[in-house]
Design a protein around this motif. Structure first.
Motif, mmCIF file in Angstrom:
data_model
loop_
_atom_site.group_PDB
_atom_site.id
_atom_site.type_symbol
_atom_site.label_atom_id
_atom_site.label_comp_id
_atom_site.label_asym_id
_atom_site.label_seq_id
_atom_site.Cartn_x
_atom_site.Cartn_y
_atom_site.Cartn_z
ATOM 1 N N UNK A 1 -2.925 6.320 7.334
ATOM 2 C CA UNK A 1 -3.063 5.645 6.039
ATOM 3 C C UNK A 1 -2.863 6.696 4.957
ATOM 4 N N UNK A 2 -1.613 7.012 4.620
ATOM 5 C CA UNK A 2 -1.344 8.145 3.726
ATOM 6 C C UNK A 2 -1.902 7.936 2.328
ATOM 7 N N UNK A 3 -2.503 8.991 1.793
ATOM 8 C CA UNK A 3 -2.996 8.991 0.420
ATOM 9 C C UNK A 3 -1.967 9.566 -0.542
ATOM 10 N N UNK A 4 -0.917 10.149 0.003
ATOM 11 C CA UNK A 4 0.201 10.633 -0.799
ATOM 12 C C UNK A 4 1.479 10.001 -0.262
ATOM 13 N N UNK A 5 2.453 9.883 -1.146
ATOM 14 C CA UNK A 5 3.713 9.260 -0.754
ATOM 15 C C UNK A 5 4.404 10.102 0.314
ATOM 16 N N UNK B 1 1.688 4.107 0.300
ATOM 17 C CA UNK B 1 0.376 4.707 0.077
ATOM 18 C C UNK B 1 -0.688 3.614 0.018
ATOM 19 N N UNK B 2 -1.805 3.868 0.684
ATOM 20 C CA UNK B 2 -2.928 2.944 0.636
ATOM 21 C C UNK B 2 -2.942 1.902 1.733
ATOM 22 N N UNK B 3 -1.859 1.798 2.517
ATOM 23 C CA UNK B 3 -1.819 0.871 3.640
ATOM 24 C C UNK B 3 -1.853 1.663 4.951
ATOM 25 N N UNK B 4 -2.175 0.975 6.036
ATOM 26 C CA UNK B 4 -2.366 1.632 7.326
ATOM 27 C C UNK B 4 -1.280 1.209 8.305
#
Length: 316
Positions: free
Chosen positions: A239-243, A300-303
């Motif tokens: 679930x990346x917090x950065x692009x 970003x923000x999805x898993x």
């Protein structure tokens, strides 16, 4: 930023898939852009996760029914393609008619608008300005009696960066009192410190080989071993917090779990991930045998990852 403009922007969030729609800058209204402190340099991925953070904060104080209704309507907690579908889901959960639920949604929007107007937060709260970007994410999990995860990242420095960094992540299912996982840096980093930040969270203090200049990249690999695979929740996700332009998740089930099925998690909200036994097994789930690899273009923000229903070892 006036109240009517903010209300109009909040209503517009419900269209289509809500927050999960593509082209965020095309549908995010001017009042919400102002509330976020957004600039033309912010990407769609950054806008989406910043908006989710803002709405999550300003719905916390709402009555439970209105909070759940608003979050369902905008697609924070439910991934359904149409607003009508989400309203029906909310109506069932609240035991009300769709007509009543729509009227209550207007009330929820007004409360969220007032919260945003009267609890103005620093714009920096919504943005990650640490100056790093992941050029690729790769998670490889081998499940046997134990579980061994290899995390591969290519890290790009967007600005001049010191050689000291930290990495935060969760291992769902590992609780205090369970045997602790072990961590090993295989490439790019030296691990200076391991800190447990919560029941399932860890922070690694890391040292790069040197300070990085803008545009420099380094490949990194960290290996994590959990003594009992059965202690894990039944999924592995990124679930990346950065692009990042690419992500890959691989699970090696071997031939040890003949009663297990797996399925792919492609762009789900982290809040959709439930504990063992609560996630429904889809009809297209496949036998979990051998090595399964999935590639993603993440937001970003999805898993993104792979889930399974259970780990039933082969009889001795």
């Amino acid at each position: 930023m006036d109240r009517e403009g903010l209300l109009s922007d909040l209503k517009a969030l419900h269209h289509g898939r809500g927050l999960r729609r593509a082209g965020v800058r095309g549908w995010l209204g001017p009042a919400l852009l102002e509330a976020l402190g957004a600039t033309p340099q912010h990407s769609d991925a950054e806008l989406r996760v910043a908006l989710a953070r803002l709405l999550a904060l300003h719905t916390q104080a709402l009555p439970r029914d209105l909070r759940e209704l608003f979050r369902t309507a905008v697609g924070l907690d439910v991934d359904l393609p149409r607003l009508e579908d989400r309203m029906e889901r909310a109506a069932e959960g609240l035991d009300r008619s769709v007509r009543v639920v729509r009227r209550r949604l207007r009330e929820a929007e007004a409360l969220v608008a007032d919260a945003i107007l009267h609890q103005r937060s620093s714009a920096n709260e919504w943005w990650d300005a640490q100056g790093w970007q992941w050029l690729g994410l790769d998670a490889s999990l081998v499940l046997r009696d134990d579980a061994v995860m290899s995390l591969r990242h290519e890290v790009l420095a967007l600005t001049a960066q010191p050689k000291y960094a930290s990495l935060m992540f969760t291992i769902p299912g590992i609780l205090p009192g369970d045997e602790e996982p072990t961590f090993e840096a295989l490439l790019g980093f030296t691990i200076l410190q391991v800190e447990r930040t919560g029941p399932t969270g860890w922070r690694l203090g890391l040292e790069l080989p040197r300070d990085l200049g803008p545009g420099e990249a380094v490949d990194t690999v960290i290996r994590i071993r959990v003594p009992r695979a059965s202690a894990l929740q039944p999924y592995v996700v990124l679930a990346p917090l950065r692009e990042t332009p690419h992500a890959r998740v691989e699970v090696d089930f071997g031939d040890s779990f003949p009663g297990t099925s797996y399925w792919v998690l492609d762009g789900v909200l982290p809040t959709d991930l439930g504990p063992v036994g609560t996630m429904p097994v889809p009809r297209d789930a496949k036998p979990a045998v051998g090595r399964v690899t999935c590639d993603f273009t993440p937001r970003v923000g999805l898993a993104y990852g792979i889930a399974w229903d259970q780990l039933e070892p082969k009889p001795a």
